[in-house]
Design a protein around this motif. Sequence first.
Motif, short mmCIF file in Angstrom:
data_model
loop_
_atom_site.label_atom_id
_atom_site.label_comp_id
_atom_site.label_asym_id
_atom_site.label_seq_id
_atom_site.Cartn_x
_atom_site.Cartn_y
_atom_site.Cartn_z
N LYS A 186 0.83 -1.20 0.00
CA LYS A 186 0.00 0.00 0.00
C LYS A 186 0.86 1.26 0.00
CE LYS A 186 -4.08 -1.99 2.24
NZ LYS A 186 -4.98 -1.94 3.43
N LYS A 187 1.94 1.22 0.81
CA LYS A 187 2.83 2.37 0.85
C LYS A 187 3.46 2.62 -0.52
CE LYS A 187 4.11 2.18 5.75
NZ LYS A 187 5.22 2.02 6.71
N ASP A 188 3.90 1.53 -1.14
CA ASP A 188 4.52 1.67 -2.46
C ASP A 188 3.53 2.21 -3.48
OD1 ASP A 188 6.86 0.67 -1.41
OD2 ASP A 188 6.49 -1.40 -2.08
N ALA A 189 2.26 1.77 -3.38
CA ALA A 189 1.24 2.25 -4.32
C ALA A 189 1.01 3.75 -4.15
CB ALA A 189 -0.06 1.49 -4.11
N LYS A 190 0.99 4.25 -2.90
CA LYS A 190 0.80 5.68 -2.64
C LYS A 190 1.97 6.49 -3.19
CE LYS A 190 -2.09 5.29 1.50
NZ LYS A 190 -2.19 5.59 2.95
N LYS A 191 3.18 5.96 -3.00
CA LYS A 191 4.35 6.66 -3.51
C LYS A 191 4.29 6.77 -5.03
CE LYS A 191 7.53 5.41 0.22
NZ LYS A 191 8.76 4.67 0.58
N ASP A 192 3.90 5.67 -5.67
CA ASP A 192 3.82 5.67 -7.13
C ASP A 192 2.76 6.66 -7.62
OD1 ASP A 192 5.77 3.73 -7.20
OD2 ASP A 192 4.37 2.04 -7.42
N ALA A 193 1.63 6.73 -6.89
CA ALA A 193 0.56 7.66 -7.29
C ALA A 193 1.03 9.11 -7.17
CB ALA A 193 -0.67 7.43 -6.41
N LYS A 247 4.13 10.19 -7.39
CA LYS A 247 5.09 10.43 -8.46
C LYS A 247 4.36 10.69 -9.79
CE LYS A 247 8.97 7.77 -6.59
NZ LYS A 247 9.87 6.61 -6.79
N ALA A 248 3.33 9.87 -10.05
CA ALA A 248 2.57 10.04 -11.29
C ALA A 248 1.88 11.40 -11.33
CB ALA A 248 1.55 8.91 -11.43
N GLY A 249 1.34 11.85 -10.17
CA GLY A 249 0.69 13.16 -10.12
C GLY A 249 1.66 14.28 -10.40
N ARG A 250 2.87 14.19 -9.79
CA ARG A 250 3.85 15.25 -10.03
C ARG A 250 4.27 15.30 -11.49
NH1 ARG A 250 5.83 13.53 -4.88
NH2 ARG A 250 7.32 12.11 -5.91
N LYS A 251 4.42 14.13 -12.13
CA LYS A 251 4.78 14.09 -13.54
C LYS A 251 3.68 14.70 -14.41
CE LYS A 251 7.85 10.07 -13.42
NZ LYS A 251 8.09 8.69 -13.91
N ALA A 252 2.40 14.40 -14.04
CA ALA A 252 1.28 14.95 -14.82
C ALA A 252 1.24 16.47 -14.72
CB ALA A 252 -0.02 14.35 -14.33
N LYS A 253 1.45 17.03 -13.52
CA LYS A 253 1.45 18.48 -13.34
C LYS A 253 2.59 19.11 -14.14
CE LYS A 253 -0.67 18.54 -8.75
NZ LYS A 253 -0.47 18.89 -7.31
N ALA A 254 3.75 18.45 -14.08
CA ALA A 254 4.88 19.01 -14.83
C ALA A 254 4.60 18.99 -16.33
CB ALA A 254 6.15 18.18 -14.52
N HIS A 255 3.94 17.92 -16.78
CA HIS A 255 3.62 17.82 -18.21
C HIS A 255 2.61 18.91 -18.62
CE1 HIS A 255 1.55 16.21 -21.79
NE2 HIS A 255 2.79 15.74 -22.10
N ASP A 256 1.61 19.17 -17.77
CA ASP A 256 0.62 20.21 -18.07
C ASP A 256 1.28 21.58 -18.09
OD1 ASP A 256 -1.30 18.28 -18.20
OD2 ASP A 256 -2.04 18.60 -16.15
N ALA A 257 2.17 21.82 -17.14
CA ALA A 257 2.85 23.13 -17.11
C ALA A 257 3.69 23.32 -18.35
CB ALA A 257 3.74 23.20 -15.86
N ALA A 258 4.38 22.23 -18.78
CA ALA A 258 5.19 22.34 -20.00
C ALA A 258 4.29 22.61 -21.21
CB ALA A 258 6.00 21.05 -20.20
N GLY A 259 3.10 22.00 -21.23
CA GLY A 259 2.17 22.21 -22.35
C GLY A 259 1.67 23.66 -22.40
N ARG A 260 1.35 24.22 -21.22
CA ARG A 260 0.87 25.60 -21.17
C ARG A 260 1.97 26.58 -21.59
NH1 ARG A 260 -1.68 23.65 -16.43
NH2 ARG A 260 0.03 24.48 -15.15
N ALA A 261 3.18 26.29 -21.19
CA ALA A 261 4.30 27.18 -21.56
C ALA A 261 4.54 27.15 -23.06
CB ALA A 261 5.58 26.74 -20.81
#
Length: 205
Positions: free
Chosen positions: A170-177, A179-193
Motif C-alpha cells: 500500500k505504501k509503495d502504491a501511494k508513492k507511485d501515485a 510520483k505520477a501526479g507530479r509528472k502529470a502536473k509538470a507535463h501540463d505546465a510544459a504544455g501551457r508554456a
Amino acid sequence: MNKSELVETVAARTGSSPAEARRHVEAALHAITEAVAVGDRVSLVGFGTFEGADRPARTARDPRSGDAVDVPAARVARFRAGAAFRDAVAAGEAPDVPAVVTAPPPARRGATADDVVGDADADAAGGTRSGGGRTSHPRADQVAGVATAAPEKDPKASGKASARSTKDAKKDAKKDAKKAGRKAKAHDAAGRAAKKSRKAAASGT
C-alpha cells in the motif's frame, strides 16, 4: 608364539578379521580361566584338560644356600595334554587343520548370498547390516535428506509476514501515485508554456 601371533594365526585360518579373531581367542581363554577358578575342569578332547589342584604345604631347599624353606599350601592350575596333542609333539609335525576351521561361516536363516556378501562389505567398511540383530549406518542420501529437510512454518509468523507485505504494498502504491501526479502536473505546465510561446510568436508576426 605369543597371544598376538595366536590371534593373527586364528584370523588367517578362519578368514575372519583380526578384531573378530581376538574376541574369540579372548572369550575362549576367559571361559577356561573362569571355569577352572571356580573349581570346574575343562576337558578338550585330543588337546588336554585344564583343572585346579590343591598343593599341600611342604619343605623345599634353597638351591643356592641349601637352607630349608617352608612352602605354604596353595591351589594351583594344572594342564594335562591330550593324546592327540602328545602324539603331534612327539612326531614333531603339525596335524592337519580341522575342516571346521576352514569352512565358511554358516549363513543366517533366510539369508541370501547377497546378504552374506553385504555383511562382509559392511564389516570391511566399519559398519554393520541390519539383519541378525545388527544395526546399520544411514546412507548418505538419508543423512542429506534429514539435514536439508525444511522446518515447519509457524502460522502466526506467516500471518504477520503477510500483513507486513500488504502494508508495504500500500505504501509503495501511494508513492507511485504521488510520483505520477507530479509528472502529470509538470507535463501540463510544459504544455501551457509551449502554448504561450506559440501565441507570442504568432502575435509578433
